[in-house]
Write an enzyme that holds these catalytic residues in place. Structure first.
Site, PDB file in Angstrom:
ATOM      1  N   ASN A  76       0.823  -1.214   0.000  1.00 20.93           N
ATOM      2  CA  ASN A  76       0.000   0.000   0.000  1.00 20.93           C
ATOM      3  C   ASN A  76       0.852   1.257   0.000  1.00 20.93           C
ATOM      4  O   ASN A  76       1.920   1.312   0.608  1.00 20.93           O
ATOM      5  CB  ASN A  76      -1.037   0.001   1.129  1.00 20.93           C
ATOM      6  CG  ASN A  76      -0.481  -0.274   2.501  1.00 20.93           C
ATOM      7  OD1 ASN A  76       0.512  -0.973   2.661  1.00 20.93           O
ATOM      8  ND2 ASN A  76      -1.120   0.261   3.520  1.00 20.93           N
TER       9      ASN A  76
ATOM     10  N   GLU B 247       0.382   5.198   0.716  1.00 21.66           N
ATOM     11  CA  GLU B 247      -0.519   6.205   1.274  1.00 21.66           C
ATOM     12  C   GLU B 247      -0.112   7.611   0.865  1.00 21.66           C
ATOM     13  O   GLU B 247       0.949   7.838   0.254  1.00 21.66           O
ATOM     14  CB  GLU B 247      -0.564   6.042   2.799  1.00 21.66           C
ATOM     15  CG  GLU B 247      -1.164   4.698   3.181  1.00 21.66           C
ATOM     16  CD  GLU B 247      -1.375   4.516   4.674  1.00 21.66           C
ATOM     17  OE1 GLU B 247      -0.863   5.319   5.478  1.00 21.66           O
ATOM     18  OE2 GLU B 247      -2.084   3.546   5.023  1.00 21.66           O
TER      19      GLU B 247
ATOM     20  N   CYS C 211      -4.329   0.710  -2.242  1.00 25.87           N
ATOM     21  CA  CYS C 211      -4.123  -0.557  -1.522  1.00 25.87           C
ATOM     22  C   CYS C 211      -3.071  -1.421  -2.215  1.00 25.87           C
ATOM     23  O   CYS C 211      -2.866  -1.341  -3.435  1.00 25.87           O
ATOM     24  CB  CYS C 211      -5.413  -1.360  -1.490  1.00 25.87           C
ATOM     25  SG  CYS C 211      -6.728  -0.632  -0.525  1.00 25.87           S
TER      26      CYS C 211
ATOM     27  N   GLU D 125      -3.193  -4.572  -2.937  1.00 25.41           N
ATOM     28  CA  GLU D 125      -3.726  -5.492  -3.950  1.00 25.41           C
ATOM     29  C   GLU D 125      -3.793  -4.820  -5.315  1.00 25.41           C
ATOM     30  O   GLU D 125      -3.446  -5.405  -6.340  1.00 25.41           O
ATOM     31  CB  GLU D 125      -5.129  -5.975  -3.553  1.00 25.41           C
ATOM     32  CG  GLU D 125      -5.175  -6.850  -2.317  1.00 25.41           C
ATOM     33  CD  GLU D 125      -5.329  -6.066  -1.020  1.00 25.41           C
ATOM     34  OE1 GLU D 125      -4.868  -4.899  -0.956  1.00 25.41           O
ATOM     35  OE2 GLU D 125      -5.900  -6.620  -0.077  1.00 25.41           O
TER      36      GLU D 125
ATOM     37  N   CYS E 245     -10.415  -4.859   0.495  1.00 26.70           N
ATOM     38  CA  CYS E 245     -11.505  -3.874   0.546  1.00 26.70           C
ATOM     39  C   CYS E 245     -12.388  -4.020  -0.700  1.00 26.70           C
ATOM     40  O   CYS E 245     -12.043  -4.725  -1.660  1.00 26.70           O
ATOM     41  CB  CYS E 245     -10.933  -2.457   0.632  1.00 26.70           C
ATOM     42  SG  CYS E 245     -10.359  -1.815  -0.947  1.00 26.70           S
TER      43      CYS E 245
ATOM     44  N   CYS F 107     -10.789  -3.154  -4.113  1.00 23.93           N
ATOM     45  CA  CYS F 107      -9.844  -4.190  -4.579  1.00 23.93           C
ATOM     46  C   CYS F 107     -10.604  -5.418  -5.082  1.00 23.93           C
ATOM     47  O   CYS F 107     -10.202  -6.055  -6.059  1.00 23.93           O
ATOM     48  CB  CYS F 107      -8.882  -4.569  -3.458  1.00 23.93           C
ATOM     49  SG  CYS F 107      -7.686  -3.270  -3.120  1.00 23.93           S
TER      50      CYS F 107
HETATM   51  N1  THU Z   1      -5.255  -1.555   2.681  1.00 14.21           N
HETATM   52  C1  THU Z   1      -4.716  -2.367   1.745  1.00 14.21           C
HETATM   53  O1  THU Z   1      -3.626  -2.107   1.221  1.00 14.21           O
HETATM   54  N2  THU Z   1      -5.392  -3.480   1.399  1.00 14.21           N
HETATM   55  C2  THU Z   1      -6.566  -3.870   1.961  1.00 14.21           C
HETATM   56  O2  THU Z   1      -7.105  -4.881   1.552  1.00 14.21           O
HETATM   57  C3  THU Z   1      -7.164  -3.109   3.036  1.00 14.21           C
HETATM   58  C4  THU Z   1      -6.537  -1.790   3.319  1.00 14.21           C
HETATM   59  C5  THU Z   1      -4.505  -0.360   3.073  1.00 14.21           C
HETATM   60  C6  THU Z   1      -5.129   0.940   2.691  1.00 14.21           C
HETATM   61  C7  THU Z   1      -4.521   1.879   3.703  1.00 14.21           C
HETATM   62  O3  THU Z   1      -3.237   2.276   3.245  1.00 14.21           O
HETATM   63  C8  THU Z   1      -4.321   0.997   4.922  1.00 14.21           C
HETATM   64  O4  THU Z   1      -4.376  -0.331   4.475  1.00 14.21           O
HETATM   65  C9  THU Z   1      -5.362   1.208   6.009  1.00 14.21           C
HETATM   66  O5  THU Z   1      -6.648   1.114   5.504  1.00 14.21           O
END
Ligand code: THU
Length: 159
Positions: A61, A63, A72, A74, A111, A114
């Site tokens: 991920n 940010e 994310c 994925e 999520c 994704c």
């Molecule tokens: N996140 C992911 O990378 N994948 C997921 O399936 C759920 C959430 C990340 C997004 C954000 O950077 C952090 O996790 C918190 O939500």
């Protein structure tokens, strides 16, 4: 009135019960997780994708101070795989999460956005994508992206 129910089947394994390629995929997802850029959530997600040509692509991920601009793990991994190997089906995807100095016990589900992207990739190549969610001990496996997104929107509605 008619009422309906949708069931999402999944299986839980111990790490040792997995195939060698799946163990390797989880290892790569974990290696990728620790390289995530997640200064705001401290929730470091790693993803590894196995392609039909035997290659593995990883992502984590990313940010942003403007929160919705982040992405994310994925989608980073899937988009990279599809951009580098546009004609190669995705067969398996593994994720793992590192938070507060350790990998999480609980497998973390992808999520909604994704799931939508995973479904698009599955429909694009017409091959199920096996989704492997790795907790520290418990590994949760969903046989295809479609099961994770019931009542989905897809390109059939666009005709
Ligand atoms: N996140 C992911 O990378 N994948 C997921 O399936 C759920 C959430 C990340 C997004 C954000 O950077 C952090 O996790 C918190 O939500």
């Amino acid at each position: 009135m008619k009422s309906y129910k949708v069931i999402t089947p999944y299986i839980e394994y111990n790490f040792e019960e997995l195939s060698d390629d799946e163990k390797q995929l989880i290892k790569e997802a974990k290696e990728s997780a620790v390289n995530a850029y997640a200064p705001y959530s401290q929730f470091l997600v790693g993803c590894a994708v196995l392609l039909e040509n035997g290659k593995t692509v990883t992502g984590n991920n990313q940010e942003n101070a403007a929160y919705p601009s982040g992405l994310c793990a994925e989608r980073v991994a899937i988009f990279y795989a599809n951009s580098k190997y546009p004609n190669v089906p995705v067969l398996k995807l593994a994720t793992a999460v590192f938070s507060k100095s350790e990998f999480l016990d609980e497998p973390i589900p992808p999520c909604g956005s994704c799931r939508q992207v995973l479904l698009e990739t599955e429909l694009r190549f017409k091959i199920p994508i096996k989704i492997i969610l790795a907790g520290k001990e418990k590994i949760r496996v969903i046989e295809n992206a479609k099961s994770l997104l019931p009542l989905n929107f897809d390109n059939e509605y666009l005709t």
